[in-house]
Motif scaffolding. Structure first.
Motif, short mmCIF file in Angstrom:
data_model
loop_
_atom_site.label_atom_id
_atom_site.label_comp_id
_atom_site.label_asym_id
_atom_site.label_seq_id
_atom_site.Cartn_x
_atom_site.Cartn_y
_atom_site.Cartn_z
N UNK A 257 0.83 -1.20 0.00
CA UNK A 257 0.00 0.00 0.00
C UNK A 257 0.87 1.26 0.00
N UNK A 258 1.86 1.25 0.88
CA UNK A 258 2.73 2.43 0.98
C UNK A 258 3.49 2.65 -0.32
N UNK A 259 3.86 1.53 -0.93
CA UNK A 259 4.58 1.60 -2.18
C UNK A 259 3.74 2.31 -3.24
N UNK A 260 2.48 1.93 -3.29
CA UNK A 260 1.59 2.56 -4.26
C UNK A 260 1.45 4.04 -3.98
N UNK A 261 1.31 4.35 -2.70
CA UNK A 261 1.15 5.76 -2.35
C UNK A 261 2.36 6.55 -2.83
N UNK A 330 -4.47 6.68 -4.63
CA UNK A 330 -4.82 7.99 -5.19
C UNK A 330 -5.72 8.74 -4.22
N UNK A 331 -6.68 8.04 -3.65
CA UNK A 331 -7.59 8.70 -2.73
C UNK A 331 -6.88 9.01 -1.42
N UNK A 332 -6.02 8.08 -1.03
CA UNK A 332 -5.32 8.26 0.23
C UNK A 332 -4.42 9.49 0.23
N UNK A 333 -3.71 9.71 -0.87
CA UNK A 333 -2.77 10.83 -0.86
C UNK A 333 -3.45 12.18 -1.15
N UNK A 334 -4.72 12.14 -1.53
CA UNK A 334 -5.39 13.40 -1.87
C UNK A 334 -5.67 14.20 -0.61
N UNK A 335 -5.51 15.52 -0.71
CA UNK A 335 -5.84 16.37 0.44
C UNK A 335 -7.35 16.55 0.47
#
Ligand SMILES: Nc1ncnc2c1ncn2[C@@H]1O[C@H](COP(=O)(O)OP(=O)(O)OP(=O)(O)O)[C@@H](O)[C@H]1O
Ligand SMILES: [Mg+2]
Length: 933
Positions: A257-261, A330-335
């Protein structure tokens, strides 16, 4: 073999699975049938589905496909719509009732709200009639993310295909909750690739890797194709050639998961924004994406395409994420402002889709906005007409939340409460319900809302919606925050529970805001419970004395509600053993039908928790059975996980790993769609203990870190306290010394030891576990000298075992034996088999032969001993039962097990046998002097 190899296309190492899939295809084409593929993320389920789809098409089977989408709103029947859209023209061949039901459900027409069974039958008939022209194969990927309504219909259909020439092939991640009822459908569990295949895959795609790097990647990826393909892309060119050292890559697959982020974060902003639109829209339609994108265009997507994150299909005007984890990232890193931007852009675009539009608008809007509120209310009514009451409540509560006018707000909440209350039962006539809901005004009473909350929870509703509903009702009520208003205080207590269930810190904000406003001041119980049940690691200490006063003053309390709430406040400060007597009072009342079932349940649970910690495990198991039975009889589906946790934890502790795993799986699948994170936390704790019992410390570490990551006591996750020492142990067993020390330090820093004598033991032990060799003895001795440690036999025995292990390694053999023996005796009494074995093994390693013999006489559990003593003193089973709150039959069963253990056949012999037992146990203290036998 040749043939199957050819048809697996680019798939590596899947020949066997492909043979199974092809056999399924052949059978389904002549006689129908279903098959489910499951497996961990990235193991290749979608890839296998693709290969099967291709093979089916080649064999002349018509293939229809759909897939669940993680971030899409739960729009009912959107999955079915996706799947059946290509058959739209054939709807005409159905009888009018079926045709109409299907059209309304799939959103093609207006009409009477369709009954789910009617829709299911319509789908079945449609498929059968289509299959007359040739075999048909339905492929549905990512079942867990399919909307509820489609899942139910497809679950029904998939079980009724035998005898048709329609096949159903589904895929879902293992252990991922879903509304798709899969019982009875054959399953193919896709395992990671075997080492040779994994090697082949990596050679094919990354031939340039240096051998050492290749070995390292192969070992980290553990046969997971996604990891095999993704991990190398995160390395620099020099790293791949082993010219630069490798980063300390973390174990898989959770770390992926972190890798994707990080891959997403590297993309230019324009590209990330496009991806965000795509993820939140979830349909994969390029048209929607570009229309919403404003200043951005297709070129901006190129970096993601180049990076192999998405695939753009120009001819069909669609685009897909190569992997759902990218979407999550994509959703995780979005502000939050990015998210709002994307939702409003989509809302502007989706004018022709009122429900999706309303949902996006609702998510994009921050402050009150009547226009959006109106749209959400309209959407709710449309959703309700399709028969999805839970979805309607969600939409209405969001609408209420955004309503500027308090009267409108309470009217909408009233409707939501009304519909919610009804959602628990059968939804007979949606339009009638709608009319009634329209008439329901003024926010209803707080009691009605609280009732709706319970019905929602025990139906398909989720915690967040229930929370929103109740917060709305409290904030818009005309109670003036009067602390004497019982309905308000009851609603606050229910809200306290909802906050706990949610497991999310921010959900507590409205609770504390309301607590502050209570005048003249909040009732003692509510204040104390807020401190001890929310975030005890941070606020528990201030409430210790006040809690003790409440518990101490409970002697004559007869109000079950009061008793159970004091119990709730007592849980995480380990005061439940002090509440046993009053809890038993409630249980007896409940058994007589004189206390409400919910209180009866609460008292049972509190007794279970007390019993777990004080070593009355047999009783805990019996009471948990009673709790589960009660939940079933009274429709309290939501509370089952509590008792499943008790059973799972004790099954783990006693070495029944499979039973434990089955229970935690059930808890997790129940919890996720309902967003009941607290249930997940409890499951993680039991799962972690189970892993430790099985010797799988790596999994234990991963699972327990989900409860609370090493180095922090997760805020508002009170259960983190119960797993804190287990995490330190798992970290040490996996050589994560830094993490272990960090967690021990966090426990100390939080001063958990001040909360209870049990937590004092656990915290002191945590420090001892990580102490350097020259301090370890002092540290352990300090832990064992703490007051009242004997009250907590399992915890104490585990600390002794750990101490004994350390002593043995430090060559202090005699001291080590003393600790290990004491631990072994305690584990045997509890029946904690995995730890009995571990302690025995350690004892053997100290050079003691057949260590088990030292504990031979200690065969009775504490409860059995109590029963034996009473029976020995001449009491009848009935009298014993009354004393111990057991049925006389249970007492009989216990005695039946006690006699052979003591080697006697009658009650008369009990007294002597017990005396002999006590003598033998006294002899235990003469270490090593008992004869082996
Ligand atoms: N046997 C295989 N040979 C070659 N590539 C494979 C194989 N299995 C999977 N892959 C590739 O690995 C990646 C992950 O596979 P896939 O997307 O099918 O996993 P999944 O099980 O569907 O995962 P998820 O649970 O996240 O949906 C894809 O890029 C896929 O093409
Ligand atoms: Mg997949």
């Amino acid at each position: 073999m040749d043939q199957s190899e050819a048809s697996t296309g680019s798939l590596v190492g899947r020949d066997e699975e492909f043979v199974v899939a092809r056999r399924f295809l052949r059978q389904a084409a002549v006689n129908g049938g279903s098959l489910l593929i499951s497996g961990e993320p990235g193991v290749g389920k979608t890839a296998l589905l693709d290969a099967v789809a291709e093979a089916a098409a080649e064999a002349g089977t018509r293939v229809l496909r759909a897939a669940g989408v993680e971030f899409e709103a739960d729009i009912s029947y959107s999955g079915l719509n996706q799947l059946l859209f290509p058959l739209y023209d054939a709807f005409d061949e159905l009888a009018p009732a079926h045709r109409e039901a299907l059209q309304v459900a799939l959103g093609f027409g207006a009409g009477q709200p369709p009954d789910r069974l009617l829709v299911s039958n319509a789908v079945l008939l449609l498929l059968r009639s289509m299959a007359a022209a040739g075999p048909l194969l339905l492929i549905v990927d990512d079942l867990p993310w399919l909307d509820r309504a489609s899942s139910a219909v497809l679950g029904f259909v998939a079980r009724r295909l035998v005898g048709t020439s329609v096949g159903f092939l589904g895929a879902s991640r293992s252990h991922t909750p879903s509304f798709f009822e899969h019982g009875g459908i054959p399953a193919l569990d896709l395992q990671p690739l075997r080492p040779d295949a994994a090697g082949e895959l990596i050679n094919q795609r990354f031939p340039e890797l240096a051998p050492a790097v290749r070995r390292r990647l192969l070992s980290e990826a553990r046969g997971n194709p996604l990891a095999l393909l993704e991990l190398p892309t995160a390395l620099t060119g020099a790293q791949r050639l082993a010219a630069a050292s490798l980063p300390t890559v973390l174990p898989l697959p959770r770390r992926l998961q972190a890798l994707f982020a990080s891959r997403v974060s590297r993309l230019p902003e324009s590209c990330r924004r496009l991806l965000l639109l795509g993820a939140l829209d979830g349909t994969g339609e390029l048209g929607v994406l570009l229309a919403a994108a404003g200043e951005y265009d297709l070129d901006d997507l190129q970096p993601a395409e180049r990076d192999q994150l998405v695939r753009v299909h120009g001819n069909t005007r669609r685009f897909t994420f190569r992997h759902p984890l990218t979407e999550s990232a994509v959703v995780e890193v979005a502000s939050s402002s990015d998210l709002r931007w994307a939702h409003s852009a989509l809302a502007r675009t989706l004018v022709a889709h009122p429900e999706r539009r309303a949902w996006h608008l609702g998510e994009a809007t921050v402050g009150p906005d009547e226009q959006v509120a109106t749209l959400l209310e309209q959407a709710a009514h449309r959703i309700l007409r399709r028969g999805d009451a839970v979805g309607a409540v969600a939409s209405l509560t969001r609408s209420a939340e955004l309503s500027p006018d308090p009267i409108e707000r309470s009217r909408r909440l009233g409707q939501a409460a009304y519909i919610g209350a009804d959602a628990g039962g059968e939804l007979v006539n949606a339009s009638q319900l709608l009319d009634d809901a329209r008439r329901a005004s003024q926010g209803d009473s707080l009691y009605a809302t609280a009732a709706a909350v319970h019905l929602l929870l025990n139906g398909d509703g989720d915690v967040r919606t229930a929370h929103r509903l109740l917060v709305g009702a409290i904030e818009s009520g005309n109670h003036g925050y009067d602390a004497e208003d019982q309905s308000l205080i009851d609603a606050m207590l229910t809200l306290l529970l909802l906050c706990y269930f949610s497991g999310e810190p921010r959900m507590w904000e409205p609770f504390f805001a309301a607590l502050d406003r209570l005048t003249p001041e909040a009732p003692e119980l509510l204040t104390v419970a807020a401190g001890t049940f929310g975030d005890p690691a941070r606020t528990g200490q201030a409430a210790v004395r006040r809690l003790d006063a409440l518990v101490g003053g409970m002697g004559d309390e007869i109000d079950p509600t009061q008793i159970v709430w004091i119990g709730v406040a007592s849980i995480y400060l380990d005061r439940l053993p002090d509440c046993r007597e009053v809890d038993w009072r409630v249980v007896r009342l409940g058994r007589d039908g004189a206390a409400p079932a919910r209180r009866h349940l609460g008292a049972l649970l509190h007794l279970c928790f007390a019993d777990i910690h004080t070593g009355r495990w047999d009783e805990a198991i019996e009471l948990a059975d009673e709790g589960l039975r009660l939940c079933r009889e009274h429709g309290f589906r939501f509370f089952m996980w509590y008792f499943q946790y008790v059973q799972a934890l004790l099954a783990a502790a006693r070495g029944d790993a499979d039973a434990s795993r089955a229970l935690t799986d059930r808890m997790l699948s129940f919890a996720a769609p309902r967003r009941a994170r607290a249930a997940e936390f409890l499951a993680y704790h039991a799962e972690g203990l189970n892993d430790l019992a099985c010797g799988d410390s790596e999994s234990a570490y991963e699972t327990l870190s989900l409860l609370s990551p090493a180095g922090t006591i997760a805020p508002y996750v009170p259960h983190a306290l119960w797993g804190c020492l287990d995490l330190v142990e798992a970290a040490l067993r996996t050589n994560r010394f830094t993490e272990a020390a960090a967690h021990a330090a966090a426990i100390k820093e939080a001063n958990l030891g001040a909360l209870s004598s049990r937590l004092a033991l656990l915290s002191a032990a945590a420090s001892a576990y990580v102490a350097p060799d020259d301090q370890v003895e002092d540290a352990f001795e300090a832990a064992l000298m703490l007051p009242d440690v004997e009250r907590w036999p399992f915890d104490l025995a585990r600390v002794r075992l750990a101490y004994g292990e350390r002593l043995r390694r430090n060559k202090a053999t005699a001291k080590s034996r003393a600790q290990l023996r004491a631990a072994l005796v305690a584990f045997e009494r509890l029946g904690a088999q995995p730890w009995v074995e571990r302690a025995s093994k350690e004892l053997r390693a100290t050079g003691l032969v057949k260590p088990r013999s030292v504990t031979r006489p200690a065969v009775l559990t504490p409860q059995e001993r109590e029963i034996a003593k009473l029976a020995g003193s001449g009491l009848t089973n009935k009298q014993i039962g009354e004393k111990l709150f057991l049925s006389h039959r249970t007492v009989g069963t216990h005695l039946y097990q006690i006699f052979p253990k003591l080697g006697i056949t009658s009650r008369a012999a009990l007294r002597d046998a017990l005396a002999a037992l006590t003598d033998a146990e006294d002899g235990d203290s003469q270490l090593g002097q008992l004869p082996d036998q």
